[in-house]
Design an enzyme around this catalytic site. Structure first.
Site, short mmCIF file in Angstrom:
data_model
loop_
_atom_site.label_atom_id
_atom_site.label_comp_id
_atom_site.label_asym_id
_atom_site.label_seq_id
_atom_site.Cartn_x
_atom_site.Cartn_y
_atom_site.Cartn_z
N ASP A 109 -1.52 -0.65 5.86
CA ASP A 109 -1.74 -0.12 7.21
C ASP A 109 -3.20 -0.27 7.67
OD1 ASP A 109 -2.95 1.74 5.61
OD2 ASP A 109 -1.95 3.49 6.48
N ASP A 143 0.87 -1.16 0.00
CA ASP A 143 0.00 0.00 0.00
C ASP A 143 0.93 1.23 0.00
OD1 ASP A 143 -2.23 1.77 0.72
OD2 ASP A 143 -1.36 1.74 2.73
N ASP A 150 -7.37 -0.49 2.99
CA ASP A 150 -6.83 -1.65 2.31
C ASP A 150 -7.13 -2.97 3.03
OD1 ASP A 150 -4.97 -1.51 4.35
OD2 ASP A 150 -3.41 -0.63 3.10
#
Ligand code: ADP
Ligand code: MG
Length: 261
Positions: free
Chosen positions: A248, A58, A252
């Site tokens: 994190d 990410d 996501d």
């Protein structure tokens, strides 16, 4: 031939040691990782890790610090900031922090709604406020041509651009520079040396993502992806081999669940 009886004796004599070895190693591995701020989905992830073909990162908050500096504000500050007060997003947090540091008084907004991977919506003094990506503005039919050149300039510098609209009229943009974590590039290089393909997945725009990917030597990236789209990409990549997703958890989580590790 003496090896088999030897192992048999070992198993009979100390089954606990053998039985405990694997869970102990996993426990120690997991707690070491946790001390370094890495949380695995489960113990089996550690075993799978050796068979990973692709590592997908990410961007915001994972490869980057997630504490962006506001570099430029071209907007009605108070309104933009006020509507970010209730957001969990690292971008929102830095906008609010910037306001506190610059002693901007935060007005009260109502009807706050977070639009995952796009921005926020709130109401201030009877007016509708939208704060978020270009994509959010396009989806809402807000014209952004007037700021196109500024957006391109900021994005080429690797800045995340956030647009602000009041009652469907664009009133400004905020540019944020979220620098890569100091060890991100080394981590990526080490993975590549191990023969693992490294990719980046982000909800941010194509141009900003491209600049960050180039800075970090990431060969392949997916930009403009909404949270649900992120998990679809993981599914697609899994056709090529086992996939580890590193994120994190903000926008996501579906991709983290979908990935093998
Ligand atoms: P990433 O995948 O890089 O972690 P996100 O999916 O969380 O990014 O967000 C994608 C984009 O949506 C951001 O770059 C930003 O333009 C916009 N966005 C998301 N949340 C917010 C917010 N709270 N305020 C303003 N913009 C936001
Ligand atoms: Mg993120």
């Amino acid at each position: 031939t003496s090896l088999i009886p030897a192992v048999a004796i070992l198993v009979v004599a100390c089954p606990c040691a053998l039985g405990l070895a694997t869970p102990t190693a996993i426990m120690v591995g997991m707690s070491k990782a946790a001390q370094n701020g890495v949380v695995f989905k489960g113990g089996d992830s550690l075993e799978l890790l050796g068979r990973i073909k692709i590592a997908v990162f990410d961007k915001t908050g994972t490869l980057t610090q997630g504490k962006p500096m506001i570099s430029d504000i071209m907007t009605i500050k108070q309104i933009a900031v006020a509507s970010e007060k209730n957001s969990e997003h690292p971008l929102a947090k830095s906008i609010v922090q910037h306001a506190i540091d610059s002693k901007i008084r935060l007005s009260d907004t109502t009807e706050f709604v977070a639009i995952p991977g796009k921005g926020v919506n709130a109401v201030y003094a009877g007016k509708n406020i939208l704060v978020g990506s270009s994509r959010l503005m396009e989806d809402e039919g807000i014209h952004t041509e007037s700021v196109k050149q500024s957006l391109i300039k900021f994005q080429e510098e690797g800045k995340t651009t956030i647009l602000v609209a009041l009652d469907k009229q664009l009133v400004g943009i905020i540019a944020l520079l979220d620098t890569p974590k100091p060890n991100a590039k080394t981590a990526i290089q080490s993975l590549k040396k191990m023969g693992i393909q490294v990719m980046m997945l982000t909800g941010d725009n194509e141009r900003t993502a491209g600049t960050v990917a180039r800075e970090l030597d990431i060969d392949k990236f997916f930009a403009n992806i909404l949270p649900s789209g992120k998990s679809d990409i993981i599914k697609l990549l899994q056709k090529e081999g086992k996939v580890a997703m590193i994120g994190d958890g903000i926008n996501d989580a579906p991709a983290l669940i979908e990935a093998d590790v």
